[in-house]
Design an enzyme around this catalytic site. Structure first.
Site, PDB file in Angstrom:
ATOM      1  CB  SER A 237       2.219  -5.056   3.680  1.00  0.00           C
ATOM      2  OG  SER A 237       1.076  -5.018   4.499  1.00  0.00           O
ATOM      3  CG  LEU A 238      -1.134  -4.888  -0.650  1.00  0.00           C
ATOM      4  CD1 LEU A 238      -1.545  -5.464  -1.997  1.00  0.00           C
ATOM      5  CD2 LEU A 238      -1.781  -3.545  -0.458  1.00  0.00           C
TER       6      LEU A 238
ATOM      7  CD  GLN B  57       0.999  -9.841   5.501  1.00  0.00           C
ATOM      8  OE1 GLN B  57      -0.177  -9.511   5.489  1.00  0.00           O
ATOM      9  NE2 GLN B  57       1.715 -10.027   4.405  1.00  0.00           N
TER      10      GLN B  57
ATOM     11  CG  HIS C 101       1.919  -4.613   9.301  1.00  0.00           C
ATOM     12  ND1 HIS C 101       1.697  -5.928   8.956  1.00  0.00           N
ATOM     13  CD2 HIS C 101       1.797  -3.903   8.153  1.00  0.00           C
ATOM     14  CE1 HIS C 101       1.453  -6.000   7.656  1.00  0.00           C
ATOM     15  NE2 HIS C 101       1.510  -4.787   7.153  1.00  0.00           N
TER      16      HIS C 101
ATOM     17  NE  ARG D  78      -3.445  -8.149   4.693  1.00  0.00           N
ATOM     18  CZ  ARG D  78      -2.586  -7.153   4.495  1.00  0.00           C
ATOM     19  NH1 ARG D  78      -2.888  -6.178   3.642  1.00  0.00           N
ATOM     20  NH2 ARG D  78      -1.429  -7.135   5.133  1.00  0.00           N
TER      21      ARG D  78
ATOM     22  CD  GLN E  60      -3.284   0.371   1.997  1.00  0.00           C
ATOM     23  OE1 GLN E  60      -3.356  -0.791   2.388  1.00  0.00           O
ATOM     24  NE2 GLN E  60      -4.132   1.296   2.392  1.00  0.00           N
TER      25      GLN E  60
END
Length: 312
Positions: free
Chosen positions: A92-93, A250, A201, A117, A9
């Site tokens: 991440s994503l 995660q 996170h 998510r 992102q």
């Protein structure tokens, strides 16, 4: 040895992937599949919408995955397939993009998971309660110490270990603001709040982790065609049963990107292709290990340069 990596992102821009879709039917098909999966004209938003709406977490996450997979399909049409790589990874994503690229999940399932998510992460913490901040010029261990000192009974964690000079902290807003002051006292070059809508996170994301555990339990997951470097482990795995637990972990765990790139280098990777929007990961990789050659691939022009280089 080559690895393909996929951005997270923040890389989103209006218009991304439109030239790929116009040039490559397989790239266009990815955007269409994501639109169908979500029951939304997401590609219209990506190409002609406004950046504020695209940046909403629930939109940005599937949009960035669509962009990455469209770029990958364009590469494949030119004979530059994923099979030329030895590892995949994502920030991440981007780990979801990596898993979809390696065939562990369908694009449709990945789009639906990222919509869930994004929505769950946004809803986990009321707006204004959490924050994230980038700390520049301190190493990961120093930032962990800063975050622990700043917590004072609240949540404050080192959330993204991006490169040797950039670590992001996440948690309650007041605690993150205390971390800014402590970081500067500890010698940070810069410490600034980030324009994000939620504290990703960190432990505040636990409700989102629980929601993702439910969603992932309902999705068929296959063994990936290539080893995938997990954010929370900074090492590769290929066990399909492990994917669910690592993706749940995660949500609240740190993105160990610096260690992930160092792991790839130790495994013999000397070339990394960043497939998707922007060049942020390439910049981080160069700061982690200058011996690794980086290529960012987000347009037909980028693909043509790769072909020219291959033919030279």
């Amino acid at each position: 040895m080559r690895a393909f990596v996929f951005p997270g992102q923040g890389a989103q821009t209006i218009g991304m992937g439109q030239d790929l879709a116009a040039s490559y039917p397989a790239a266009k098909a990815v955007f269409e599949e994501v639109d169908d999966a979500l029951g939304q004209d997401l590609s219209g938003l990506i190409w002609n919408g406004d950046i504020e709406t695209l940046t909403l977490t629930a939109n940005a996450q599937p949009a960035l995955m669509a962009m990455s997979l469209a770029a990958l399909r364009a590469l494949e049409m030119e004979g530059l397939a994923l099979e030329t790589a030895s590892f995949v990874a994502g920030h991440s994503l981007g780990e979801y993009s990596a898993l979809a690229a390696a065939g562990a999940m369908t694009i449709t399932d990945t789009a639906l998971l990222l919509r869930i998510r994004g929505t769950a992460m946004q809803e986990a913490v009321p707006v204004g309660v959490g924050a994230m901040a980038a700390i520049l010029g301190l190493d990961f261990a120093a930032v962990i110490a800063v975050a622990e000192a700043a917590a004072q009974g609240e949540v404050c964690q080192a959330a993204n270990d991006n490169d040797p000079g950039q670590v992001v902290v996440s948690g309650h807003k007041a605690a993150v603001e205390r971390a800014l002051d402590l970081a500067k006292e500890a010698g940070a070059k810069r410490a600034v709040l980030l324009p994000v809508s939620a504290p990703f996170h960190c432990a505040l994301m636990q409700p989102a982790a629980e929601r993702m555990a439910q969603a992932l339990a309902e999705v068929e997951i296959s063994t990936p065609s290539l080893p995938v470097v997990a954010n929370v482990r900074a090492s590769a795995f290929s066990d399909s049963e492990l994917i669910r637990s690592l993706l749940v972990e995660q949500v609240t765990g740190a993105v160990r990107w610096r260690e992930s790139v160092s792991y790839l280098a130790a495994e013999g990777v000397n070339e990394i292709w960043e497939v998707g929007a922007g060049k942020a990961l390439s910049g981080m990789i160069r700061r982690i290990d200058r011996a690794i050659a980086c290529q960012a691939i987000s347009s037909p022009e980028d693909i043509a340069k790769l072909q020219d280089a291959a033919g030279a």
